[in-house]
Motif scaffolding. Structure first.
Motif, PDB file in Angstrom:
ATOM      1  N   TRP A 177       0.902  -1.218  -0.230  1.00 22.49           N
ATOM      2  CA  TRP A 177      -0.055   0.047   0.116  1.00 22.49           C
ATOM      3  C   TRP A 177       0.916   1.137  -0.008  1.00 22.49           C
ATOM      4  N   PRO A 178       0.639   2.102  -0.740  1.00 22.07           N
ATOM      5  CA  PRO A 178       1.116   3.445  -0.570  1.00 22.07           C
ATOM      6  C   PRO A 178       0.818   4.579   0.448  1.00 22.07           C
ATOM      7  N   ASP A 179       0.962   3.874   1.563  1.00 17.81           N
ATOM      8  CA  ASP A 179       0.662   4.467   2.687  1.00 17.81           C
ATOM      9  C   ASP A 179       1.788   5.215   3.479  1.00 17.81           C
ATOM     10  N   ALA A 180       3.085   5.318   3.189  1.00 17.17           N
ATOM     11  CA  ALA A 180       4.249   5.585   3.913  1.00 17.17           C
ATOM     12  C   ALA A 180       5.075   6.123   2.796  1.00 17.17           C
ATOM     13  N   PRO A 181       6.204   7.186   3.275  1.00 18.26           N
ATOM     14  CA  PRO A 181       6.987   7.600   2.345  1.00 18.26           C
ATOM     15  C   PRO A 181       7.987   6.610   1.836  1.00 18.26           C
ATOM     16  N   THR A 182       8.398   5.552   2.517  1.00 19.51           N
ATOM     17  CA  THR A 182       9.687   4.773   1.951  1.00 19.51           C
ATOM     18  C   THR A 182       8.866   3.376   1.792  1.00 19.51           C
ATOM     19  N   PHE A 183       9.604   2.435   0.894  1.00 20.96           N
ATOM     20  CA  PHE A 183       8.959   1.022   0.696  1.00 20.96           C
ATOM     21  C   PHE A 183       8.952   0.323   1.886  1.00 20.96           C
ATOM     22  N   SER A 184      10.045   0.326   2.791  1.00 20.64           N
ATOM     23  CA  SER A 184      10.126  -0.501   3.909  1.00 20.64           C
ATOM     24  C   SER A 184       9.090  -0.296   4.907  1.00 20.64           C
ATOM     25  N   GLN A 185       8.489   1.072   4.975  1.00 21.12           N
ATOM     26  CA  GLN A 185       7.464   1.185   5.959  1.00 21.12           C
ATOM     27  C   GLN A 185       6.150   0.888   5.490  1.00 21.12           C
ATOM     28  N   ARG A 186       5.996   0.652   4.404  1.00 21.05           N
ATOM     29  CA  ARG A 186       4.498   0.430   3.631  1.00 21.05           C
ATOM     30  C   ARG A 186       4.069  -0.939   4.091  1.00 21.05           C
ATOM     31  N   THR A 187       2.576  -0.859   4.138  1.00 18.13           N
ATOM     32  CA  THR A 187       1.862  -1.935   4.687  1.00 18.13           C
ATOM     33  C   THR A 187       1.937  -2.970   3.398  1.00 18.13           C
ATOM     34  N   PRO A 188       2.244  -4.204   3.474  1.00 23.47           N
ATOM     35  CA  PRO A 188       2.346  -5.262   2.639  1.00 23.47           C
ATOM     36  C   PRO A 188       0.696  -5.744   2.176  1.00 23.47           C
ATOM     37  N   LYS A 189       0.849  -6.109   0.806  1.00 23.98           N
ATOM     38  CA  LYS A 189      -0.244  -6.754   0.278  1.00 23.98           C
ATOM     39  C   LYS A 189      -0.004  -8.233   0.061  1.00 23.98           C
ATOM     40  N   GLY A 190       1.316  -8.536  -0.323  1.00 25.05           N
ATOM     41  CA  GLY A 190       1.566  -9.791  -0.887  1.00 25.05           C
ATOM     42  C   GLY A 190       3.308  -9.908  -0.697  1.00 25.05           C
ATOM     43  N   GLN A 191       3.881 -10.545  -1.963  1.00 27.53           N
ATOM     44  CA  GLN A 191       5.171 -10.551  -1.920  1.00 27.53           C
ATOM     45  C   GLN A 191       5.903 -11.225  -0.484  1.00 27.53           C
ATOM     46  N   ASP A 192       4.849 -12.285  -0.421  1.00 28.52           N
ATOM     47  CA  ASP A 192       5.189 -13.334   1.054  1.00 28.52           C
ATOM     48  C   ASP A 192       5.779 -14.522   0.634  1.00 28.52           C
ATOM     49  N   VAL A 193       5.788 -15.234  -0.326  1.00 31.54           N
ATOM     50  CA  VAL A 193       6.279 -16.375  -0.611  1.00 31.54           C
ATOM     51  C   VAL A 193       7.700 -16.427  -0.609  1.00 31.54           C
ATOM     52  N   ARG A 194       8.464 -17.033   0.252  1.00 33.11           N
ATOM     53  CA  ARG A 194       9.975 -16.877   0.186  1.00 33.11           C
ATOM     54  C   ARG A 194      10.492 -18.420  -0.053  1.00 33.11           C
ATOM     55  N   ALA A 195       9.948 -19.534  -0.111  1.00 32.17           N
ATOM     56  CA  ALA A 195      10.420 -20.759  -0.452  1.00 32.17           C
ATOM     57  C   ALA A 195       9.532 -21.875  -0.998  1.00 32.17           C
ATOM     58  N   ILE A 196       9.915 -22.474  -1.817  1.00 33.04           N
ATOM     59  CA  ILE A 196       8.943 -23.618  -2.544  1.00 33.04           C
ATOM     60  C   ILE A 196      10.016 -24.760  -2.742  1.00 33.04           C
ATOM     61  N   MET A 197       9.440 -25.771  -2.123  1.00 32.11           N
ATOM     62  CA  MET A 197      10.137 -27.365  -2.439  1.00 32.11           C
ATOM     63  C   MET A 197       8.869 -28.094  -3.283  1.00 32.11           C
ATOM     64  N   MET A 198       9.555 -28.514  -4.323  1.00 29.02           N
ATOM     65  CA  MET A 198       8.869 -29.175  -5.578  1.00 29.02           C
ATOM     66  C   MET A 198       9.309 -30.528  -5.443  1.00 29.02           C
ATOM     67  N   LEU A 199       8.357 -31.629  -5.185  1.00 31.27           N
ATOM     68  CA  LEU A 199       8.654 -32.960  -5.635  1.00 31.27           C
ATOM     69  C   LEU A 199       8.011 -33.573  -6.778  1.00 31.27           C
ATOM     70  N   SER A 200       8.886 -33.992  -7.509  1.00 30.90           N
ATOM     71  CA  SER A 200       8.467 -34.514  -8.892  1.00 30.90           C
ATOM     72  C   SER A 200       7.592 -33.550  -9.620  1.00 30.90           C
ATOM     73  N   PRO A 201       8.159 -32.396  -9.890  1.00 31.45           N
ATOM     74  CA  PRO A 201       7.264 -31.698 -10.671  1.00 31.45           C
ATOM     75  C   PRO A 201       7.007 -31.997 -12.106  1.00 31.45           C
ATOM     76  N   LYS A 202       5.659 -31.705 -12.647  1.00 35.13           N
ATOM     77  CA  LYS A 202       5.099 -32.122 -13.826  1.00 35.13           C
ATOM     78  C   LYS A 202       5.217 -30.960 -14.847  1.00 35.13           C
ATOM     79  N   SER A 203       5.596 -31.161 -15.779  1.00 37.24           N
ATOM     80  CA  SER A 203       5.555 -29.968 -16.905  1.00 37.24           C
ATOM     81  C   SER A 203       5.442 -30.451 -18.570  1.00 37.24           C
ATOM     82  N   PRO A 204       4.649 -29.918 -19.214  1.00 39.22           N
ATOM     83  CA  PRO A 204       3.535 -28.806 -19.012  1.00 39.22           C
ATOM     84  C   PRO A 204       2.414 -29.029 -18.083  1.00 39.22           C
ATOM     85  N   VAL A 205       2.067 -28.173 -17.437  1.00 38.74           N
ATOM     86  CA  VAL A 205       0.715 -28.215 -16.970  1.00 38.74           C
ATOM     87  C   VAL A 205      -0.603 -27.441 -17.666  1.00 38.74           C
TER      88      VAL A 205
END
Length: 314
Positions: A177-205
């Motif tokens: 949200w554009p609710d603060a002057p700096t990016f680090s102070q702003r309220t998050p909406k997303g950008q939360d996924v930090r790690a993904i483990m894939m077991l036997s991924p299939k492609s294409p899907v």
């Protein structure tokens, strides 16, 4: 109503979702309870929630079985051992049956088979509707100070690997949200996924473009760790895993550790979820150890303190 971009067929598309009430939550009170989240398009998604025994700084992990269709995939119950192991280590955990799978599939009694058969759009809806509803539930728990949704990890099997990657790519499109002057102070909406483990991924899907989706989460600015495991005794599976990893690998990146392609436990031929039962000589479930180490490094060690998700602009 708001518009959400989804990476499909190599392009970013806009998918309609509701901003005010994206999901309806069934009530439950104790860890390991079954719950229902309802998507913006009206699909009931069955989950099991393992509440963290810790506090608002608890990382959270979503566990997804394969999404190959009602007859070919397992249910979220296959993750119970993993979920409880992570819960004991202080994580909040959600296991989920995505639409048309497990308890989230419509009754087969007299149902039109077309309602159960996966269509070209279903994997897209799993990413933009099902996982968004689960994320909305987690944000509610975040606001209750039961977990820290800024430290979100996913373990996925089979076709769900690409669904998880598409969800992560979309989540990173949500600017604060554009609710603060700096990016680090702003309220998050997303950008939360930090790690993904894939077991036997299939492609294409069906409906999801592997190249665009994986390249989106491989962007080093996002700092998303991805480890891929495959069955070394299955040539087709190894080839599929290598194909996904080619789009993930960043040869010029200074640190390759967050992105790895690994052989699973040396067992005979097994399904993606079969990796969850393989034990070492001492009787330890191998993937539970691998998962614990992975999330300890890429979720627990992150410096992303709890932050409210309620902006003064809402």
């Amino acid at each position: 109503m708001k518009l959400l971009r989804c990476i499909v067929a190599g392009q970013a598309f806009l998918v309609a979702t509701w901003a005010v009430a994206p999901a309806v939550f069934a009530q439950a009170t104790s860890p390991g309870d079954d719950r229902t989240v309802t998507t913006a398009d009206g699909w009931d998604i069955k989950i099991t929630y393992f509440e963290s025994p810790a506090d608002e700084e608890s990382p959270v992990v979503i566990l997804l079985p394969g999404a190959e269709g009602l007859e070919e995939s397992r249910t979220r119950k296959v993750w119970e051992g993993m979920a409880r192991a992570l819960q004991k280590q202080g994580y909040a955990v959600v296991t989920a049956d995505l639409r048309k799978h497990g308890d989230s599939a419509p009754s087969t009694d007299g149902a039109d088979p077309r309602l159960i058969r996966l269509g070209p759009i279903d994997h897209v809806l799993m990413a933009t509707q099902d996982l968004e509803a689960i994320k909305a539930f987690l944000v509610t728990e975040h606001q209750r100070k039961k977990l820290n949704s800024r430290k979100l990890g996913i373990v996925a099997a089979g076709s769900s690997c690409m669904v998880a990657a598409a969800f992560a790519a979309n989540d990173w499109l949500k600017k604060p949200w554009p609710d603060a002057p700096t990016f680090s102070q702003r309220t998050p909406k997303g950008q939360d996924v930090r790690a993904i483990m894939m077991l036997s991924p299939k492609s294409p899907v069906k409906g999801l473009n592997t190249t665009a989706t994986i390249k989106a989460i491989a962007d080093p600015a996002k700092q998303i760790a991805v480890h891929i495991y495959y069955n070394p005794s299955d040539r087709a599976e190894k080839k599929a895993a290598e194909a996904v990893f080619r789009f993930l690998e960043l040869k010029q990146a200074p640190d390759q550790e967050p992105r790895q392609l690994k052989e699973g436990p040396p067992e005979k031929k097994y399904s993606a979820e079969g990796l969850l039962t393989a034990k070492d000589k001492s009787g330890v479930v191998v993937m539970e150890k691998y998962t614990a180490d992975f999330f300890k490094a890429y979720l627990n060690m992150r410096e992303d303190p709890w932050k409210t998700r309620t902006s003064k602009l809402q």
